[in-house]
Design a protein around this motif. Sequence first.
Motif, short mmCIF file in Angstrom:
data_model
loop_
_atom_site.label_atom_id
_atom_site.label_comp_id
_atom_site.label_asym_id
_atom_site.label_seq_id
_atom_site.Cartn_x
_atom_site.Cartn_y
_atom_site.Cartn_z
N THR A 108 25.94 -2.54 -71.79
CA THR A 108 24.48 -2.62 -71.82
C THR A 108 24.03 -4.08 -71.96
O THR A 108 23.09 -4.52 -71.29
CB THR A 108 23.91 -1.76 -72.97
OG1 THR A 108 24.16 -0.39 -72.69
CG2 THR A 108 22.41 -1.97 -73.10
N THR A 110 15.83 -0.12 -71.99
CA THR A 110 17.16 0.34 -72.34
C THR A 110 17.23 0.67 -73.83
O THR A 110 16.22 0.61 -74.53
CB THR A 110 18.23 -0.70 -71.95
OG1 THR A 110 19.52 -0.11 -72.02
CG2 THR A 110 18.16 -1.92 -72.86
N SER A 138 30.22 0.81 -74.60
CA SER A 138 28.84 1.04 -74.19
C SER A 138 27.96 -0.17 -74.50
O SER A 138 27.15 -0.60 -73.67
CB SER A 138 28.30 2.29 -74.88
OG SER A 138 26.92 2.46 -74.61
N HIS A 185 24.15 0.15 -67.17
CA HIS A 185 25.57 0.01 -66.85
C HIS A 185 25.81 -0.08 -65.35
O HIS A 185 26.80 -0.69 -64.91
CB HIS A 185 26.37 1.20 -67.42
CG HIS A 185 26.47 1.18 -68.90
ND1 HIS A 185 27.34 1.99 -69.60
CD2 HIS A 185 25.82 0.46 -69.85
CE1 HIS A 185 27.21 1.77 -70.90
NE2 HIS A 185 26.29 0.85 -71.07
N ASP A 229 20.33 9.01 -66.12
CA ASP A 229 20.20 7.58 -65.84
C ASP A 229 19.75 7.41 -64.40
O ASP A 229 20.52 7.67 -63.46
CB ASP A 229 21.52 6.86 -66.07
CG ASP A 229 21.34 5.36 -66.16
OD1 ASP A 229 20.50 4.83 -65.39
OD2 ASP A 229 22.00 4.71 -66.98
N THR A 287 20.63 2.87 -69.09
CA THR A 287 21.64 2.19 -69.88
C THR A 287 21.96 0.81 -69.33
O THR A 287 22.56 -0.01 -70.02
CB THR A 287 22.95 2.99 -69.90
OG1 THR A 287 23.47 3.06 -68.56
CG2 THR A 287 22.73 4.41 -70.42
#
Length: 484
Positions: free
Chosen positions: A226, A202, A222, A183, A148, A181
């Motif tokens: 996202t 993503t 998750s 995040h 990432d 992602t």
Amino acid sequence: MNMYAVKTMPYQTRPLAGEWLAVSSAGDYVFLNKEQAELLAQGRVSDLPLSMQADLKARYFIASQSGSGTRRLLASRQATKRETVTSGPSLHIIVPTLQCAHSCQYCQVSRSLTDTGHTILHKDLLAACDSIFESKAPTLTIEFQGGDPLLRFDLVQEAVIRIQQRNRTEGRQLRFVIASTLHQLTSDMCDFLAQHSVFLSTSIDGPAELHNRNRPIPGRNSYERTVAGIELARNRLGKDAVAALMTTTKASLAHPEAIVDEYVKLGFQEIFVRPLSSYGFAKRNQLLLGYKPTQFYDFYRRALDRVFYWNKQGIALREVYASIILNKILSPFDSGYVDLQSPTGAGQSVLVYNYDGFVYPSDEARMLAESGDSSLRLGPIGATLASLKHSDVQQMLIASSQVELMSDCRNCAYQTFCAPNPVDAQAQFGKMEVSPHLTEHCQRHQWLFDYFFSAVREADTDRLDLFHSWARPVIATEAIQCDV
């Protein structure tokens, strides 16, 4: 023109839906009944209706005996379709780190929980930024993959700034993409992305339960994180600043409609219904995650029907795989999708500058290296583009992807649209020199071309208009192929 003084030009045929699909070397096509196909094959063009003779000439199936003008036009059409390969690498992927917090079962590259030993050296990052401009391509897409990349946003920032500064004298059109992602996305990051016109890509595998099952992290949230990243990016960068893609696992097969509906719910205008890839570490989990090709075909049909449903409701949603195939069929301007170029676009229209200090011809090639097969390395970062182009690996990639050299391809009606994929062959069989029809790549794309030629044949006016709108060239980025 005297329609009777003509000669037949090269073409291929394929039985399809009770008729014969004929495709010329220009990529134009006609559907013929059995009698018409036999007359054309026998060179008895004068026995065909005059209107059909004119159509066959316009589509490069026949030409006058001299044919010099037709040959020049044909050469121009063929050159246009190959422009993305011949103009030099236009997609440049930089992998700053393999660090990632996810433990996805279908991960193609594995990942590291720390950046120790899995982050690009500073000198390699700078060399990669400079090497990009050795390509003569007028438009350059720079994509940051991982791991990432947001976990080493400092490296992304440095690369973007260096490339933009260099471009003040180069004058290229630049496009930046980060596959993440989301995040770790913050408002400060968004400020930088907005200032430098950086797009985001993503992964959304479907509704929360399915996404969290496919892409687990500690806390099992998750999907929620996202989606929060998507909302932040849209609020700060605009709705069109974020794209998403999905990967079809065994758990996905029962839920095509729900997956498509999730993309509509989240406000996306594109969905890429992709099969599971068998590269790198993903290949080790095939027994757990894999399925038969026919299962994917059924899943794809249902998903596409759902996309059609939403378009009928006035919700614009494009399926990207369909766009790639329809672009090949309906447009003279090829979008440059790397996997369907002959010779291959791997190493010619795309280069990957990996954290390990080496250059690879595609993202899939560096995925193979992560699982121990480094045979597709082109050379070290910093090597000249000329040396990479003339490397033994690149020459083998080219030789293994030319349709005119492959017996399976020479007689295939789809040779103008498709091509062997030597990277896929290397992943599946451990060597590039494999009969294309044995590969998953060939089998899947033959099915896709069969499906969409039949769909075009049967389409009403509204569906055909939709297909033509989808067929417009799309940017040839591997963000639509890679997992984040």
